[in-house]
Design an enzyme around this catalytic site. Structure first.
Site: not given
Ligand code: GLC
Length: 532
Positions: A265, A202, A327-328, A100
């Site tokens: 992402e 991310d 995970h979100d 990541d």
């Molecule tokens: C992304 C991650 C999430 C995190 C956010 C801030 O959306 O998937 O878990 O809280 O970024 O880094």
């Protein structure tokens, strides 16, 4: 497909949330030695790559997405040498390792930010987004944080506000500053030199913000208690002009190291998402396609049109991908129920494009109710309903206390699901009809049948509104996938005339010849059918 496909095209990606996968040292938190001890399981399961959520030093305000040092490993997870060993051990088993990469913000404890906040004339001042207060002394504009409240934090010492689109401990970097870019590309190089096979980047679509700091519009219908990230439209904080130049630079950094994968992402509507492949296919290899994660309805016609529209929108030569959980977001087995989640798993693993599986979803793991006093996630601080902790609980390995994740008697960082004694890897490995057996069989078939991993996709119109049918074809081999989204038996017709053979049912109890003029599916049943 004319060229030999790449590993990230034919393979399946498995997301590991390191805190919750396997606790190697008995402190109640997962770690890298724990992951190494489970590589044989992943090989057995049949995935091709693991993506690790952040393992870097971090004060854990956002559980690792707040990074204090990009080129080391948090002691909770192990040492840099453990990471190096993980790469070696994974590669021995023909598994790729994806990290990541969190470029939008650092931790406020990162030395860069410590310097930046120390004075207005510090050379790193411009590495972050500092602005003067509005005339009334309040924040520079109305932007809100994804975790709730204003995205601006006043810093007494220098009398300015800094931007944090997430937690107050996650200051946003200034990606218009070329030194920031170069420093972050050096981070990529550091890991690429160590053999990392790619990155999941991310919040890639959020790196640039409007230079005029214009206010974001409020999203109609949002009310207190709804997820804080849905409060505003990101008109001036997301997908801004200039972003594609950065994405191309990142891609170029990876390409210098050969065949590495770049996953982005990106939560955007499909037509805007497609731009992240790049006009010359020189941006992300896989801009994450989150349609199945964000859809408010799970119903055959909706899913059929999503797949169809996505396939139609893909630029020439761009490779599709599908995600069911991460995970979100709440776990798929909780959103759809365990029975329908099996159908969803068949869908994920038979569609055209790279699938990403979230750890535990292969077992049908569900969200775990967590008492508010045990919640950790900053997204749940205003309203526990929005916490992501319920979908981040420890992996269920066996029926011993702590589910084999931590030794008995240890307090795990989040509670273990109460159903772990029945739903765990060891039990499901023994059960010929388990969720895990289904996932593994699907992965085995995906690996064995090029039609599934690289064949063409065609939606098949049929008249049953509860069912979705499609065809996968490669070099004359044709497979039909028919999925029943309903809780009752369905008859599907007309499908392509003739005979077929069911080679897999999500119920794992039939392999038989069928007459396609009249196909009967049981409640929540999906079938993979080889056409004659
Ligand atoms: C992304 C991650 C999430 C995190 C956010 C801030 O959306 O998937 O878990 O809280 O970024 O880094």
């Amino acid at each position: 497909m004319t060229q030999t496909p790449s590993w990230w095209q034919t393979g399946t990606i498995y997301q590991i949330y390191p805190r919750s996968f396997m606790d190697g040292n008995g402190d109640g938190i997962g770690d890298i030695p724990g992951i190494i001890s489970k590589l044989d399981y992943l090989r057995w399961l049949g995935v091709d790559a693991i993506w690790l959520s952040p393992i870097y030093p971090s004060p854990m305000a956002d559980f690792g997405y707040d990074i204090a040092d990009y080129i080391d490993v948090h002691p909770i997870f192990g040492k840099l040498s453990d990471m190096e060993q993980l790469i070696v051990e994974a590669h021995k088993r023909d598994l790729k390792v994806i990290l990541d990469f969190v470029p939008n913000h650092t931790s406020d404890e990162h030395p860069w930010f410590q310097e930046s906040r120390s004075s207005r004339d510090n050379p790193r001042r411009d590495w972050y987004m500092w602005h003067d207060p509005a005339p009334d002394g309040g924040p520079p504009n109305n932007w809100t944080s994804f975790f709730g409240g204003s995205a601006w934090q006043f810093d007494e010492q220098t009398g300015q506000y800094y931007l944090h689109m997430f937690d107050v401990k996650q200051p946003d970097l200034n990606w218009r500053n070329p030194d920031v870019r170069e420093a972050m590309y050096n981070v990529l190089r550091f890991w690429l030199e160590r053999g990392i096979d790619g990155f999941r980047v991310d919040v890639l679509w959020m790196l640039l913000k409007d230079e005029q700091l214009r206010d974001n519009p409020q999203r109609p219908g949002w009310k207190p208690g709804d997820p804080p990230y849905a409060r505003q439209e990101g008109r001036y904080t997301e997908d801004q002009p200039g972003i594609h130049e950065i994405v191309r630079e990142m891609r170029k950094t990876l390409d210098d190291f050969g065949e590495r994968v770049f996953i982005g992402e990106i939560y955007l509507p499909i037509h805007r998402l497609m731009h992240y492949y790049g006009e010359m296919l020189d941006e992300a290899h896989l801009p994450f396609n989150f349609q199945f994660v964000t859809t408010p309805t799970w119903e055959a016609r909706t899913i059929q049109s999503m797949v169809h529209e996505y396939e139609e929108a893909l630029p020439e030569g761009a490779w599709p991908n599908w995600v069911l959980g991460n995970h979100d977001r709440p776990r798929v087995a909780s959103r759809l129920g365990r029975e329908q989640a099996r159908v969803a798993q068949m869908l994920l693993l038979t569609l055209r494009g790279t699938p990403t599986c979230y750890y535990g979803d292969e077992l049908g793991m569900q969200n775990v109710a967590i008492p508010p006093e045990m919640m950790h996630d900053p997204q749940g601080k205003d309203n526990p309903v929005n916490s992501r902790d319920p979908n981040r609980t420890p992996m269920q390995w066996d029926d011993t206390p702590n589910a084999g994740f931590s030794p008995a008697g240890v307090q795990t960082w989040l509670p273990i699901a109460s159903d772990y004694q029945n739903n765990n890897v060891a039990a499901e490995q023994q059960d010929p009809c388990s969720f895990l057996t289904l996932t593994r069989t699907l992965l085995t078939l995906r690996r064995a049948l090029p039609a599934l991993s690289q064949g063409t996709y065609q939606t098949l119109d049929q008249d049953n509104a509860n069912c979705f049918a499609f065809l996968r074809e490669h070099e004359g081999a044709r497979y039909l996938v028919v999925l029943n989204f309903a809780d009752a038996e369905q008859i599907v017709k007309p499908l392509p005339a003739g005979q077929g053979r069911i080679i897999l049912s999500t119920h794992l109890d039939r392999e038989e010849d069928v007459d396609l003029a009249h196909l009967q599916l049981r409640a929540h049943e999906g079938c993979l059918i080889k056409l004659a």
